[in-house]
Each structure stands twice: as C-alpha cells, then as structure tokens.
Motif scaffolding. Structure first.
Motif, PDB file in Angstrom:
ATOM      1  N   ASP A  33      28.420   1.070 -12.353  1.00  0.00           N
ATOM      2  CA  ASP A  33      28.676   2.279 -13.147  1.00  0.00           C
ATOM      3  C   ASP A  33      28.712   3.523 -12.256  1.00  0.00           C
ATOM      4  OD1 ASP A  33      28.762   0.731 -15.371  1.00  0.00           O
ATOM      5  OD2 ASP A  33      26.729   1.210 -16.064  1.00  0.00           O
TER       6      ASP A  33
ATOM      7  N   GLU B  23      32.042   5.960 -11.504  1.00  0.00           N
ATOM      8  CA  GLU B  23      32.064   7.424 -11.701  1.00  0.00           C
ATOM      9  C   GLU B  23      32.719   8.097 -10.497  1.00  0.00           C
ATOM     10  OE1 GLU B  23      28.283   9.355 -12.522  1.00  0.00           O
ATOM     11  OE2 GLU B  23      27.850   7.796 -14.019  1.00  0.00           O
ATOM     12  N   TRP B  24      32.369   7.627  -9.291  1.00  0.00           N
ATOM     13  CA  TRP B  24      32.976   8.192  -8.071  1.00  0.00           C
ATOM     14  C   TRP B  24      34.485   7.971  -8.096  1.00  0.00           C
ATOM     15  CZ3 TRP B  24      29.250   5.505  -4.018  1.00  0.00           C
ATOM     16  CH2 TRP B  24      27.979   6.084  -4.126  1.00  0.00           C
TER      17      TRP B  24
ATOM     18  N   ASN C 290      36.512   7.408 -10.661  1.00  0.00           N
ATOM     19  CA  ASN C 290      37.205   8.174 -11.692  1.00  0.00           C
ATOM     20  C   ASN C 290      37.337   9.641 -11.305  1.00  0.00           C
ATOM     21  OD1 ASN C 290      37.845   6.047 -13.395  1.00  0.00           O
ATOM     22  ND2 ASN C 290      35.796   6.045 -14.285  1.00  0.00           N
ATOM     23  N   THR C 291      36.299  10.183 -10.648  1.00  0.00           N
ATOM     24  CA  THR C 291      36.382  11.573 -10.199  1.00  0.00           C
ATOM     25  C   THR C 291      37.534  11.725  -9.204  1.00  0.00           C
ATOM     26  OG1 THR C 291      33.999  11.699 -10.435  1.00  0.00           O
ATOM     27  CG2 THR C 291      35.034  13.452  -9.166  1.00  0.00           C
TER      28      THR C 291
END
Ligand code: DC
Length: 228
Positions: A216, A220-221, A223-224
């Motif tokens: 997870d 996040e990394w 998607n950023t």
C-alpha cells in the motif's frame, strides 16, 4: 496511460521480488528478476564445469557467454518461469550450490555488461519493474521510482530458511545466515557496480511491515508519480 520504470534494489532476501511481482501485477507491467539472470549464468558455469567451490575458470565462462540464452516466460499465472538454453531452471537456480557461487559470477565485469545490455532492452518501452542490486544506480539511472529495500539480517535469514525448507531443502539456519551476510558483504564491496543506495532512492525497511502495508505504501508513491 503514462508508464514508468520502477527500480528495486537492496540486500538479499528483503522480499524485493515479492513486492516487484505485486506491483507488476497491479500495474500490468513486465516483471524482471535480474538476480535470476546472474543465477542462470552461474548455473551454466556449474553445468559446464567452469566453476566449483575450488576453482573458477573465468576465461572459459567469458569466452562462452554468448552461448548463454536466458528467457523469462509466462506459464499460467507465474510470469517469471526462467529458461536457460531452453531448459526450465526456476528451482535449480535457487539451490544452495548456485547461491554460494553467484557472487563470484556477478563480480565479473563482462558478465555484468552482457546482462545489463539485456536488461536495458527489456525496459526500453518502460512499464517494467526490475529488482536487483544495481538497477537504480546502473541499469536505469533515470527510473521514475527507485526503491532501496532493507531488513535486519536475522529477519532475512528466517525468510530464506522458511522458503528453502518449504521446498524440501535440508538447510541449517546458521549456514543460511552465513550465506546471506557473506553475500551482503561481497555485493556491497565488489569493484564493479557494488550494491549502493541511489541518491534519489526511497528507503524501505520492511523488518516491521507486513506485505500488505508495504504494498500500500509503495502504491501511494507510484500513484503520486503517475499523477505528476
Ligand atoms: O537477488 P538474488 O539474491 O537472487 O541475487 C543473486 C546474486 O546476484 C546476488 O549475490 C547479487 C547478484 N546480483 C547482482 O550483482 N546484480 C543484480 N542486478 C542482481 C543480482
């Protein structure tokens, strides 16, 4: 849809390939285990009698390197079935015999040059997750996301020990510990492309993280970066 290169480096048995496979599946990217390529060359050298625990005929290996054909094929839902000269070797390359000799093979600059060339070809269209020791520093220095994975030697030994015993290999915990720590040392101190953290890599110490928590966090990394 924007595609990136994800480079994952780090110590042995930090779970690089587990994370890399999860990411590749979630993003529909290619997954390449570069360590398996060094292991396949080592198996080739063993089978040809070029290397053993007593000798290493580096000249013979180098002059035959063009005869080593490494391919990853997808079989069922396993994307990384490894073939060495058309023979399936995925399990054989994980045994202790190859594990104990692979650092010597991976230290040869000519072997590295050949494999790095292949690895760059695999990443030419991006959309790839590759794990290894020099992916963010040498193979893909411009990768959009670089991750450097680490965990305590004790945690890593337990993971490798469980993996080997689950496969039915008779191994001694101390032998696995010795193999892991001596490979750390050899990988980090060799002259050509030693294991080092790229300046722009994000460090992921997963001693205290579950696989899901780790996944997870990294998504996040990703998607950023994809939103930028
Ligand atoms: O990730 P692994 O334990 O399967 O890697 C096997 C060996 O290959 C390890 O000793 C380090 C080496 N290696 C390397 O030198 N460069 C890479 N890109 C990947 C692995």
């Amino acid at each position: 849809m924007k595609k990136i290169i994800i480079a994952i480096d780090g110590h042995s048995s930090t779970g690089k390939s587990t994370l890399a496979k999860q990411l590749a599946e979630a993003l529909d990217y290619i997954y390449v285990d570069s360590g398996a390529m060094y292991r396949a060359v080592t198996l080739y050298a063993l089978e040809q009698g070029f290397i053993s625990d007593k000798k290493f005929d580096t000249d013979a290996l180098i002059s035959n390197i063009e005869n080593v054909n490494i391919e990853f094929k997808k079989e069922g839902n396993n994307p990384t079935v490894l073939f060495l000269n058309n023979k399936e070797v995925s399990s054989k390359i994980r045994g202790m015999e190859v594990s104990n000799l692979v650092s010597k093979v991976a230290a040869l600059p000519l072997v590295r040059q050949c494999l790095v060339k292949e690895q760059r070809k695999m990443g030419q269209h991006k959309g790839i997750v590759m794990d290894g020791r020099d992916i963010g520093t040498v193979v893909f220095p411009d990768a959009a996301l670089k991750i450097f994975m680490t965990a305590s030697a004790q945690t890593r030994t337990q993971r490798r020990f469980d993996e080997l015993t689950a496969k039915g290999e008779q191994v001694d915990f101390d032998e696995v510990y010795e193999n892991i720590t001596s490979r750390d040392h050899k990988d980090s101190t060799r002259a050509d492309s030693p294991l080092t953290q790229a300046k722009d890599a994000r460090v992921l110490d997963n001693s205290q993280l579950t696989q899901n928590e780790q996944f997870d966090l990294v998504m996040e990394w990703v998607n950023t970066i994809l939103e930028q």
